[in-house]
Scaffold this active site. Structure first.
Site, PDB file in Angstrom:
ATOM      1  N   GLU A  47       0.852  -1.196   0.000  1.00 52.50           N
ATOM      2  CA  GLU A  47       0.000   0.000   0.000  1.00 52.50           C
ATOM      3  C   GLU A  47       0.880   1.235   0.000  1.00 52.50           C
ATOM      4  O   GLU A  47       1.784   1.358   0.821  1.00 52.50           O
ATOM      5  CB  GLU A  47      -0.909  -0.042   1.229  1.00 52.50           C
ATOM      6  CG  GLU A  47      -1.567   1.248   1.623  1.00 52.50           C
ATOM      7  CD  GLU A  47      -2.440   1.801   0.531  1.00 52.50           C
ATOM      8  OE1 GLU A  47      -2.282   2.991   0.216  1.00 52.50           O
ATOM      9  OE2 GLU A  47      -3.267   1.060  -0.017  1.00 52.50           O
ATOM     10  N   ARG A  92     -18.159   3.080   3.277  1.00 53.18           N
ATOM     11  CA  ARG A  92     -17.041   2.260   2.814  1.00 53.18           C
ATOM     12  C   ARG A  92     -15.963   2.119   3.886  1.00 53.18           C
ATOM     13  O   ARG A  92     -15.432   1.024   4.112  1.00 53.18           O
ATOM     14  CB  ARG A  92     -16.427   2.874   1.558  1.00 53.18           C
ATOM     15  CG  ARG A  92     -17.312   2.772   0.334  1.00 53.18           C
ATOM     16  CD  ARG A  92     -16.726   3.541  -0.835  1.00 53.18           C
ATOM     17  NE  ARG A  92     -17.564   3.411  -2.013  1.00 53.18           N
ATOM     18  CZ  ARG A  92     -17.418   2.469  -2.946  1.00 53.18           C
ATOM     19  NH1 ARG A  92     -16.447   1.590  -2.821  1.00 53.18           N
ATOM     20  NH2 ARG A  92     -18.216   2.415  -3.985  1.00 53.18           N
ATOM     21  N   ARG A 101     -22.275  15.413  -3.881  1.00 53.63           N
ATOM     22  CA  ARG A 101     -22.597  14.606  -2.701  1.00 53.63           C
ATOM     23  C   ARG A 101     -22.680  15.476  -1.460  1.00 53.63           C
ATOM     24  O   ARG A 101     -21.851  16.363  -1.249  1.00 53.63           O
ATOM     25  CB  ARG A 101     -21.527  13.529  -2.468  1.00 53.63           C
ATOM     26  CG  ARG A 101     -21.473  12.467  -3.548  1.00 53.63           C
ATOM     27  CD  ARG A 101     -20.332  11.503  -3.290  1.00 53.63           C
ATOM     28  NE  ARG A 101     -20.352  10.365  -4.185  1.00 53.63           N
ATOM     29  CZ  ARG A 101     -19.421   9.428  -4.219  1.00 53.63           C
ATOM     30  NH1 ARG A 101     -18.393   9.504  -3.390  1.00 53.63           N
ATOM     31  NH2 ARG A 101     -19.510   8.414  -5.059  1.00 53.63           N
ATOM     32  N   ASP A 126     -11.950  -2.825  -9.605  1.00 57.37           N
ATOM     33  CA  ASP A 126     -11.931  -1.616 -10.429  1.00 57.37           C
ATOM     34  C   ASP A 126     -10.698  -1.519 -11.307  1.00 57.37           C
ATOM     35  O   ASP A 126     -10.730  -0.863 -12.350  1.00 57.37           O
ATOM     36  CB  ASP A 126     -12.020  -0.373  -9.545  1.00 57.37           C
ATOM     37  CG  ASP A 126     -13.444  -0.062  -9.109  1.00 57.37           C
ATOM     38  OD1 ASP A 126     -14.370  -0.741  -9.582  1.00 57.37           O
ATOM     39  OD2 ASP A 126     -13.617   0.868  -8.301  1.00 57.37           O
ATOM     40  N   ALA A 185     -18.853  -2.742  -6.671  1.00 59.02           N
ATOM     41  CA  ALA A 185     -18.198  -3.454  -5.580  1.00 59.02           C
ATOM     42  C   ALA A 185     -18.654  -4.917  -5.545  1.00 59.02           C
ATOM     43  O   ALA A 185     -17.848  -5.814  -5.281  1.00 59.02           O
ATOM     44  CB  ALA A 185     -18.502  -2.776  -4.248  1.00 59.02           C
TER      45      ALA A 185
END
Length: 450
Positions: free
Chosen positions: A42, A130, A211, A327, A340
């Site tokens: 990561e 999420r 949003r 994705d 998802a």
């Protein structure tokens, strides 16, 4: 993801957005549970997720349970009931939010209006944040699996039997295989298809998603109890608005989708600051209920550019012992709410395939591990490609249906609802066992010709 020395897999989630995402984490858990050595690389300093709500249908939750029986509980413990908690509403709901008469008040424009319902099955439309779901998944992954601040620079599939990963800090790792679960801006995808190839990147759909989160008490006072606490999709010309409860019904989430004729360069962050005035201008001639919903938005918020892989799809999800999933392989726009879920199907497929390779290595029936991994990844690509690419296409078309732009349906919401139902059922009522049988057949066929 990368498979290490004893089929120990190191999971390359070196997401170019700096996120170790949901699909990579679920796949890491699935591989770890099958005693496959897995590492997640990561690039960020800490684990985190962006975005707002996510929901998993019954089909996706079943796939989760086959990856790890504890995963559906991770959803349940952070999910928000849709509607009355004592009598949840398991429907996705659509209605015309545009047509109205002068002088009508909030809610009055919708009286007598047909409400279209699409049943999603038990708990089918319980959403969660999420980040909250990812936190629960990560609690199941042992320490030492995730390695932070490791941005992938190159993958060398040299002929010595191992893959060499090089990171931006100059460090290297030797692994058996790599799975890129690194999201819509996938670095692994760029390395597979080349830095100047348009396939290597997502492309703008010319849609913006505004949003905002509204305190539920405020939403109820303005819209009424049922409308605030229950998911609704308001369709109309060239735009649509989605609302649903989040945070255990403490908040109402508002997402307004609008067209954008301009370009959005990939170099620009996908989230940008916006104002309520921008949104209000788009919906100025809509019905009073939709205008009231827009008015609930905070003065300042985020707007998100909607990107996907429709224009330049990946012709394959694997080359050699490098594979793409989620994705990174097939990013879709959010209009089916299924990206998802399709990614979760990927995690089950890869967990089962690589478990088969590992068992073959252990039993001695697989003598060439590298070739077996190539065969497994090729089987994954062959079986998963058609369904996942169909979703990318259908999600764009679903947006056109909601916004009365589809040439076959226009503003005919009766026919549009029938079409959305047909497409949704194709997503939800997926033959999981059939997929697993097909994966095994493809894998064995690939092994037979090695």
């Amino acid at each position: 993801m990368a498979v290490g020395r004893d089929l120990g897999r190191q999971v390359d989630s070196a997401n170019t957005q700096g996120l170790s995402g949901i699909i990579g984490s679920i796949l890491a858990l699935g591989l770890h549970n099958r005693n496959i050595n897995v590492k997640v690389y990561e690039q960020a300093r800490t684990l985190r997720e962006i975005g707002a709500g996510i929901a998993f249908t019954k089909n996706a939750r079943k796939c989760m349970s086959l990856v790890d029986s504890r995963l559906p509980d991770c959803v349940a413990c952070v999910a928000t009931v849709n509607g009355d908690p004592a009598n949840p509403n398991n429907n996705m709901q659509f209605l015309d939010g545009y047509t109205h008469s002068p002088g009508q008040g909030i809610g009055k424009d919708l009286e007598g209006r047909k409400l279209y319902r699409l049943y999603g099955g038990p708990r089918g439309f319980e959403g969660c944040h999420r980040a909250h779901f990812l936190e629960k998944v990560m609690e199941l992954i042992p320490s030492g699996v995730v390695h932070f601040q490791r941005r992938l620079e190159s993958i060398d599939q040299g002929g010595w039997g191992r893959l060499l990963l090089t990171f931006s800090d100059g460090s290297t790792e030797e692994v058996d295989a790599v799975i890129g679960c690194d999201g819509i801006k996938s670095r692994v995808r760029q390395l597979l298809f080349g830095p100047i190839n348009p396939i290597s990147y997502p492309h703008y759909t010319h849609k913006i998603a505004y949003r905002g989160l509204v305190p539920m008490d405020t939403a109820i006072a303005r819209l009424g109890l049922d409308r605030a606490r229950t998911q609704h999709m308001y369709g109309g010309p060239a735009a649509h608005v989605l609302t649903f409860p989040v945070a255990k019904q403490a908040l109402m989430n508002i997402v307004a989708f609008v067209a954008d004729p301009t370009d959005w360069p990939l170099s620009r962050p996908m989230a940008q600051p916006a104002t309520k005035a921008e949104v209000a201008a788009v919906f100025a001639d809509w019905g009073p209920t939709v205008r009231a919903i827009v008015d609930l938005l905070p003065p300042e918020m985020d707007k998100w550019g909607v990107f996907d892989h429709l224009d330049y799809p990946a012709p394959t999800y694997s080359i050699g012992r490098v594979c793409l999933a989620g994705d990174a392989a097939h990013a879709s726009s959010p209009h089916h709410g299924a990206g998802a879920g399709i990614g979760v199907e990927d995690t089950l497929a890869l967990s089962v395939l690589l478990d088969g390779v590992a068992r073959g290595v252990e039993s001695g029936t697989v003598v060439d591990k590298a070739k077996a991994l190539e065969a497994a990844f090729a089987a994954f690509s062959s079986v998963r490609h058609e369904r996942s690419q169909w979703l990318v296409q259908s999600s764009r078309e679903a947006c056109d249906i909601y916004e009365w732009k589809h040439p076959d349906f226009g503003a005919d919401m009766d026919r549009a609802h029938e079409e959305i139902t047909r497409r949704s059922h194709r997503i939800w009522y997926f033959d999981i066992e059939g997929m697993l049988e097909e994966l095994e057949k493809e894998y064995q066929g690939n092994m037979a010709i090695i």
